[in-house]
Enzyme design. Structure first.
Site: not given
Ligand code: NAP
Length: 333
Positions: A140, A143-144
């Site tokens: 992701c 997200c990261d």
């Protein structure tokens, strides 16, 4: 037991990720007798995300911590939980009641079900992938990505997701290698154009990742590649490996035909109701633009409120008027 439905529960929620836990919270506040079934621990994808920085009100929260808060909040309003059980089948009978079967041989029945079973990123299956998940290996970018500011990283895949996310990741990373197993990308031309005009991205063609290696701190520091034409091996010094080789929604448990898109994601109306009356879908399992904790929570909210309205309408409908359900034996995705 409800005399009008002859069931112990009003609502069964399949999956306890952000969508399922939010649905449980709202269902509880509507005084619905709610059961949440979860194969693992409550939290879903949150449990695989180290730090969440895009959930409003929490500038920086551990994924695990947020998962526990979601669960405690849902329990506070009375939802019952059964964890460690995998749902193996969801069927709707001619009486309009859903029969939900689990792998421990139990069956529970309710007039409404919300499917929040999410999806699963396709795994590469190479050594180091599982070991370094959350320690450099990610599925992701949104997200990261921010954890790789100034780093050199790799993206694996050649479809729209890999190409689009490579471009996105250059907001943070100084250099992104895109590793593709063929000499031509599958991604749409417009995304390719953007990729090729981005000076921070270098495509490594005809190559596959064979191993992800870590350093003494247990963080990713090397990606081993093999060129499929020359068979030569190569090591790439990277601190992150983002894998985008496909994502599959977990929908095979629904045993009647339910409308879905080409990739198997369930289609719903604005109330999160699928083409099968009384069956709702929320979160990553649903066809939609993006898959975020915020959108999953929003879907869960809508689905629970819509389920409550469905139950109220059902109570005032004379019995025997349920549409005939034709089971098709489900579909594999
Ligand atoms: P995808 O289109 O199925 O592409 C998967 C890519 O991963 C392919 O390039 C494939 O290589 C490669 N791959 C598969 N297994 C692999 C393996 N074991 N090792 C190395 N490479 C492997 O998946 P996606 O990119 O996740 O997209 C899924 C769907 O979402 C598509 O329909 C896509 O159009 C859509 N999507 C659209 C957008 C957008 O329009 N902005 C963004 C994201 C996703 P090959 O090409 O050699 O098969």
């Amino acid at each position: 037991m409800d005399a009008t439905t002859n069931t112990e529960y009003d609502l069964i929620i399949v999956g306890a990720g952000p969508a399922g836990l939010t649905a449980a919270l709202y269902a509880g506040r509507s005084m619905l007798r709610t059961l949440v079934l979860e194969a693992g621990m409550p939290g879903g994808e949150l449990l695989k995300t180290e730090i969440i920085e895009d959930y409003p009100g929490f500038e920086h929260i551990d994924g695990w911590d947020l998962a526990q808060r979601f669960e405690a909040h849902a329990r506070k309003f009375g939802a019952a939980f059964r964890t460690g059980v995998t749902v193996t089948a969801i069927r709707k009978g001619r009486d309009g009641i859903f029969d939900v079967e689990t792998d421990d041989g139990e069956r529970v029945r309710a007039p409404t079900v919300i499917v929040t079973s999410g999806g699963t990123p396709v795994r590469l299956g190479v050594p180091g992938e599982v070991e370094y998940a959350g320690k450099g290996v990610s599925y992701c970018a949104i997200c990261d990505g921010a954890f790789f500011k100034g780093h050199t990283i790799a993206v694996v895949g050649g479809g729209d997701a890999a190409v689009e996310e490579s471009d996105f990741l250059t907001r943070y990373a100084d250099k992104v290698y895109l590793i593709h197993r063929r000499g031509e990308l599958r991604a749409s031309k417009i995304l390719q154009q953007r990729l090729f005009s981005n000076p921070k991205i270098e495509v490594i063609w005809d190559s596959v990742a064979t191993e992800i290696q870590g350093d003494a701190q247990g963080l990713v520091h090397n990606l081993r590649l093999q060129n499929l034409k020359s068979l030569e091996q190569r090591d790439l010094a990277v601190t992150g490996v983002f894998i985008f080789i496909g994502f599959r929604p977990n929908t095979g448990i629904v045993e009647a035909h339910v409308d879905h898109d080409d990739m198997g994601y369930l289609l719903t109306d604005a109330n999160m109701e699928t083409s099968l009356a009384g069956l709702f879908a929320a979160g990553d399992v649903r066809a939609q633009l993006t898959r975020q904790v915020t959108t999953a929570a929003g879907d869960g909210t809508t689905a629970a409120i819509a389920a409550e309205k469905y139950l109220s309408a059902r109570r005032s409908t004379p019995p025997g008027l349920e549409p005939e359900i034709i089971a098709t034996g489900g579909y594999a995705v």
